[in-house]
Design a protein around this motif. Structure first.
Motif, PDB file in Angstrom:
ATOM      1  N   TYR A 143       0.806  -1.218   0.000  1.00 10.07           N
ATOM      2  CA  TYR A 143       0.000   0.000   0.000  1.00 10.07           C
ATOM      3  C   TYR A 143       0.840   1.270   0.000  1.00 10.07           C
ATOM      4  O   TYR A 143       0.375   2.327  -0.418  1.00 10.07           O
ATOM      5  CB  TYR A 143      -0.916   0.029   1.225  1.00 10.07           C
ATOM      6  N   ALA A 144       2.057   1.179   0.514  1.00 12.40           N
ATOM      7  CA  ALA A 144       2.873   2.379   0.698  1.00 12.40           C
ATOM      8  C   ALA A 144       4.351   2.061   0.529  1.00 12.40           C
ATOM      9  O   ALA A 144       4.770   0.908   0.639  1.00 12.40           O
ATOM     10  CB  ALA A 144       2.625   2.972   2.082  1.00 12.40           C
ATOM     11  N   VAL A 199       6.320   9.304   3.189  1.00 14.00           N
ATOM     12  CA  VAL A 199       5.413   8.185   2.936  1.00 14.00           C
ATOM     13  C   VAL A 199       4.699   8.428   1.613  1.00 14.00           C
ATOM     14  O   VAL A 199       4.046   9.466   1.432  1.00 14.00           O
ATOM     15  CB  VAL A 199       4.373   8.040   4.065  1.00 14.00           C
ATOM     16  N   ARG A 232       1.875   6.820  -0.999  1.00 11.96           N
ATOM     17  CA  ARG A 232       0.832   5.806  -1.197  1.00 11.96           C
ATOM     18  C   ARG A 232       0.960   5.254  -2.604  1.00 11.96           C
ATOM     19  O   ARG A 232       1.202   6.000  -3.556  1.00 11.96           O
ATOM     20  CB  ARG A 232      -0.553   6.342  -0.878  1.00 11.96           C
ATOM     21  N   CYS A 237       1.862  11.147   1.158  1.00 12.97           N
ATOM     22  CA  CYS A 237       0.733  11.290   2.087  1.00 12.97           C
ATOM     23  C   CYS A 237       1.183  11.485   3.526  1.00 12.97           C
ATOM     24  O   CYS A 237       0.340  11.465   4.429  1.00 12.97           O
ATOM     25  CB  CYS A 237      -0.208  10.085   1.976  1.00 12.97           C
ATOM     26  N   TYR A 261      -0.124  11.822   8.769  1.00 16.43           N
ATOM     27  CA  TYR A 261      -0.669  11.379   7.485  1.00 16.43           C
ATOM     28  C   TYR A 261      -1.751  12.353   7.030  1.00 16.43           C
ATOM     29  O   TYR A 261      -2.525  12.860   7.844  1.00 16.43           O
ATOM     30  CB  TYR A 261      -1.312   9.993   7.608  1.00 16.43           C
ATOM     31  N   ALA A 300      -5.477   9.597   3.998  1.00 11.71           N
ATOM     32  CA  ALA A 300      -4.726   8.360   4.230  1.00 11.71           C
ATOM     33  C   ALA A 300      -5.001   7.767   5.607  1.00 11.71           C
ATOM     34  O   ALA A 300      -4.613   6.625   5.877  1.00 11.71           O
ATOM     35  CB  ALA A 300      -3.233   8.624   4.073  1.00 11.71           C
ATOM     36  N   THR A 314      -6.713   3.993   6.874  1.00  7.04           N
ATOM     37  CA  THR A 314      -6.521   3.074   5.760  1.00  7.04           C
ATOM     38  C   THR A 314      -5.452   2.068   6.193  1.00  7.04           C
ATOM     39  O   THR A 314      -4.975   2.111   7.324  1.00  7.04           O
ATOM     40  CB  THR A 314      -6.052   3.815   4.488  1.00  7.04           C
ATOM     41  N   ILE A 370      -2.497   2.124   5.265  1.00 12.21           N
ATOM     42  CA  ILE A 370      -1.180   2.744   5.133  1.00 12.21           C
ATOM     43  C   ILE A 370      -0.439   2.799   6.465  1.00 12.21           C
ATOM     44  O   ILE A 370       0.734   2.417   6.554  1.00 12.21           O
ATOM     45  CB  ILE A 370      -1.303   4.134   4.483  1.00 12.21           C
ATOM     46  N   ASN A 371      -1.085   3.279   7.529  1.00 17.29           N
ATOM     47  CA  ASN A 371      -0.387   3.372   8.814  1.00 17.29           C
ATOM     48  C   ASN A 371       0.031   1.998   9.317  1.00 17.29           C
ATOM     49  O   ASN A 371       1.167   1.809   9.755  1.00 17.29           O
ATOM     50  CB  ASN A 371      -1.249   4.067   9.865  1.00 17.29           C
ATOM     51  N   GLU A 384       0.643  -0.705   7.606  1.00 11.67           N
ATOM     52  CA  GLU A 384       1.738  -1.244   6.822  1.00 11.67           C
ATOM     53  C   GLU A 384       3.045  -0.508   7.083  1.00 11.67           C
ATOM     54  O   GLU A 384       4.108  -1.136   7.191  1.00 11.67           O
ATOM     55  CB  GLU A 384       1.405  -1.189   5.327  1.00 11.67           C
ATOM     56  N   CYS A 385       2.984   0.811   7.198  1.00 14.80           N
ATOM     57  CA  CYS A 385       4.217   1.561   7.463  1.00 14.80           C
ATOM     58  C   CYS A 385       4.813   1.168   8.811  1.00 14.80           C
ATOM     59  O   CYS A 385       6.033   0.969   8.926  1.00 14.80           O
ATOM     60  CB  CYS A 385       3.945   3.060   7.409  1.00 14.80           C
TER      61      CYS A 385
END
Length: 198
Positions: A13-14, A71, A73, A80, A102, A106, A109, A111-112, A114-115
């Motif tokens: 995702y990121a 970051v 996306r 993002c 973010y 974002a 989602t 994203i956080n 996964e990061c």
């Protein structure tokens, strides 16, 4: 590997890219999404202050106490947000994941999640950290909930930890994940991310 050696971390995702001044315009656009700097209980750069914030993070990187990322996306290719390894203690094999924000679009989602998963994997699996810390304001309910959802445990609250620019004292909530907990946390985060694919 040095704790502050720049590295690109890729997910589904990121992507976490080593921060540079070339990210400036994309980060200005991202921070305008939700006017994030207006949140009083956290420090998020204004559009006009973005260059100064990037330079501040890069100075800390040069001093060996921070590894900053932009970051991106992957669905849109747009920037993002920002995140870092900070308060780096290479000799003690500890880092803090923080100075994260973010764009509003974002938030909530994958994203956080996964990061954080990529940063934790790098910290524990590559750098051999024994603990990774997270800190946030007592008043930042969303951040506290997001950290707990990762599987981090609350260590305590530092009362009157910081005096903010507006004269308000900040109570800081400290969380951590230790190396023995990482296998279970990794499995938990993989399950969360895989569930989004189902």
């Amino acid at each position: 590997m040095r704790f502050c050696e720049p590295i690109t971390l890729n997910g589904r995702y990121a992507r976490l890219e080593p921060l540079t001044l070339e990210h400036h315009d994309g980060l200005v656009a991202a921070v305008r999404d939700g006017e994030l700097w207006r949140l009083w209980y956290t420090a998020i750069p204004t559009p006009d202050g973005m260059r100064t914030e990037i330079e501040r993070r890069l100075t800390l990187w040069e001093q060996g106490s921070m590894l900053p990322f932009a970051v991106r996306r992957l669905d849109s290719g747009e920037l993002c947000g920002m995140t870092t390894f900070m308060n780096v203690e290479q000799e003690r094999r500890r880092v803090e994941i923080g100075s994260t924000w973010y764009a509003q679009s974002a938030q909530r989602t994958a994203i956080n999640t996964e990061c954080k998963s990529m940063l934790l994997a790098h910290a524990f699996d590559t750098l051999g950290c024994i603990a990774v810390e997270f800190r946030t304001s007592w008043m930042n309910q969303a951040s506290r909930a997001a950290i707990a959802r990762l599987g981090a445990k609350q260590d305590g609250i530092l009362r009157n930890h910081q005096l903010l620019g507006d004269g308000v004292y900040r109570d800081t909530v400290v969380f951590s994940i230790i190396d023995q907990e990482w296998p279970a946390v990794r499995q938990h985060l993989r399950f969360k991310l895989d569930s989004r694919e189902a």
